[in-house]
Enzyme design. Structure first.
Site, PDB file in Angstrom:
ATOM      1  N   GLU A 118     -17.775  51.962  35.932  1.00 17.10           N
ATOM      2  CA  GLU A 118     -17.579  52.054  34.500  1.00 17.10           C
ATOM      3  C   GLU A 118     -18.530  53.040  33.850  1.00 17.10           C
ATOM      4  O   GLU A 118     -19.678  53.154  34.255  1.00 17.10           O
ATOM      5  CB  GLU A 118     -17.836  50.668  33.916  1.00 17.10           C
ATOM      6  N   GLU A 122     -20.801  52.283  23.389  1.00 22.39           N
ATOM      7  CA  GLU A 122     -20.573  51.116  22.527  1.00 22.39           C
ATOM      8  C   GLU A 122     -21.385  51.257  21.251  1.00 22.39           C
ATOM      9  O   GLU A 122     -22.548  51.649  21.287  1.00 22.39           O
ATOM     10  CB  GLU A 122     -20.970  49.831  23.272  1.00 22.39           C
ATOM     11  N   LYS A 201     -10.206  53.418  28.118  1.00 22.48           N
ATOM     12  CA  LYS A 201      -9.889  52.277  27.246  1.00 22.48           C
ATOM     13  C   LYS A 201     -10.723  52.392  25.980  1.00 22.48           C
ATOM     14  O   LYS A 201     -11.939  52.551  26.061  1.00 22.48           O
ATOM     15  CB  LYS A 201     -10.294  50.960  27.893  1.00 22.48           C
ATOM     16  N   TRP A 205     -13.853  44.648  19.408  1.00 20.85           N
ATOM     17  CA  TRP A 205     -13.879  43.186  19.575  1.00 20.85           C
ATOM     18  C   TRP A 205     -15.060  42.633  18.802  1.00 20.85           C
ATOM     19  O   TRP A 205     -15.939  43.393  18.366  1.00 20.85           O
ATOM     20  CB  TRP A 205     -13.945  42.804  21.049  1.00 20.85           C
ATOM     21  N   THR A 216     -24.682  36.930  23.904  1.00 21.58           N
ATOM     22  CA  THR A 216     -23.729  37.961  23.482  1.00 21.58           C
ATOM     23  C   THR A 216     -23.833  38.190  21.984  1.00 21.58           C
ATOM     24  O   THR A 216     -23.846  39.332  21.512  1.00 21.58           O
ATOM     25  CB  THR A 216     -22.285  37.522  23.830  1.00 21.58           C
TER      26      THR A 216
END
Ligand SMILES: *[C@@H]1O[C@H](CO)[C@@H](O)[C@H](O)[C@H]1NC(C)=O
Ligand SMILES: *[C@@H]1O[C@H](CO)[C@@H](O)[C@H](O)[C@H]1NC(C)=O
Length: 364
Positions: A118, A122, A201, A205, A216
């Site tokens: 990956e 972000e 992608k 979210w 998280t």
């Protein structure tokens, strides 16, 4: 006391066993022989201001306007994304993106392979001046030292160009044409340099969803307040050059090494050249970040992909906080864990504890 603790341990053990038995991708080429990946095999430009592209498949309901493709979180469970139907085998990807604001909201642009290599970007909705870069090899999550943060002014209010240039020798991240990070096979964690065919992608979210694990939520910058939304990320355009050619890419063995990837009708690295960024010296990484989950956001995708149920490496959480799989309902939205599944684990553990409490003394 000791016995019920043993019961709890047994319960947790079987729960983890169950969870880790799940596959992460629909077919993991390090495990078995998988269908070949459709190759892009050339350069392509996508202008989302003129609408959607048939080269991408959408989850949820991205919308289109003069600002390009829009990904919106308006309520709990919203996590729209688009994913390319093609793969690239090394290449250059240039995203023109305006990230979403909103505490706990995560905008993501990710390259991901079938064996979970990956290359990530972000943006957190609570920080208008920063982007995080990250990478993974074969889904490995340790050591947790791979994330870095980079300054970028007004990333929620303005479009910026974010480039990933990826070859077998170096992985370069750029913001508006300026190199902010370089990773090489030597500086990457051992055997974790990304090197297998990837899809693109892009999506959004809510890392700050109150159902998420505390680790998280903390990483995402706090709990998301849905009433203060909606929160929207935009991608105006995407330019991609596949550095390999051909119609499809296959794994010739289970090593996950780039040398094991073959092309049907073309050549690995057959298109490397003109616009490849020349050898870079790495700028100093001034801030690193511990990104607690390896598959945030866009990884929580469709029915083809089952998110691991339990992320034991997330700090500050009991497994119970993470029991739900974010499932694809088929109606277009990725749903958060159901309340039932969150309740299930403690009940399960208690039952096992009770059983152990009865059975073990009997056998003694
Ligand atoms: C959430 O947002 C709404 C609307 O802006 C606001 O009225 C409310 O106070 C916020 N809630 C919290 C907990 O901040
Ligand atoms: C897989 O293929 C590559 C490239 O041919 C080779 O270097 C590697 O040793 C092979 N690995 C295994 C486990 O067969």
């Amino acid at each position: 006391m000791q016995i019920s603790r043993l019961g709890a341990v047994l319960g947790l053990f079987s729960y983890f066993g169950l969870a880790t038995a799940q596959t992460y991708t629909s077919c993991d080429p390090l495990d078995k022989t998988c269908p070949a990946d459709t190759a892009l095999g050339k350069s392509a430009s996508y202008d989302f201001t003129s609408g959607s592209s048939s080269a991408f498949e959408a989850t949820g309901t991205p919308t289109y306007s003069d600002d390009g493709v829009a990904f919106t979180v308006a309520k709990e469970g919203d996590a729209p994304l688009i994913q390319s139907k093609w793969y690239i085998m090394f290449g250059r990807v240039e995203y023109v993106i305006k990230a979403a604001p909103g505490t706990g909201i995560v905008s993501s642009a990710v390259l991901q392979s079938d064996d979970l290599d990956e290359i990530d970007l972000e943006w957190l909705g609570g920080n208008d001046n920063e982007v995080q870069s990250n990478y993974f090899g074969k889904g490995e999550t340790t050591p947790d030292n791979r994330g870095a943060t980079h300054s970028v002014a007004n990333c929620h209010d303005e479009f910026h160009t974010y480039t990933v240039d990826w070859t077998s020798e170096q992985l370069v991240w750029q913001i508006d044409g300026k190199t902010v990070r370089v990773l090489t096979p030597e500086t990457a964690n051992a055997n974790q340099y990304p090197q297998t065919p990837m899809v693109v992608k892009v999506g959004i979210w809510a890392g700050g969803d109150p159902n998420n694990a505390q680790g998280t939520i903390d990483w995402a910058g706090g709990e998301t307040n849905y009433s203060a939304g909606p929160y929207t990320m935009y991608m105006k355009s995407l330019e991609v050059t596949d550095y390999s050619t051909g119609s499809s890419y296959s794994y010739s063995n289970k090593s996950g090494l780039w040398e094991s990837i073959t092309s049907d009708g073309g050549k690995i690295n057959g298109n490397i050249g003109a616009d490849t960024i020349s050898s870079q010296s790495a700028p100093t990484i001034t801030a690193t970040v511990s990104i607690p989950i390896p598959w945030p956001g866009t990884h929580r995708e469709t029915s083809s992909y089952v998110t691991p149920d339990v992320w034991p490496w997330v700090t500050g959480t009991g497994a119970a906080a993470y029991t739900g799989t974010w499932s694809y309902s088929g109606s277009g939205q990725i749903q958060p864990p159901s309340a039932a599944s969150v309740i299930f684990l403690p009940v399960y553990i208690s039952l096992l504890a009770v059983c152990a409490g009865f059975i073990i003394p009997l056998r003694l």
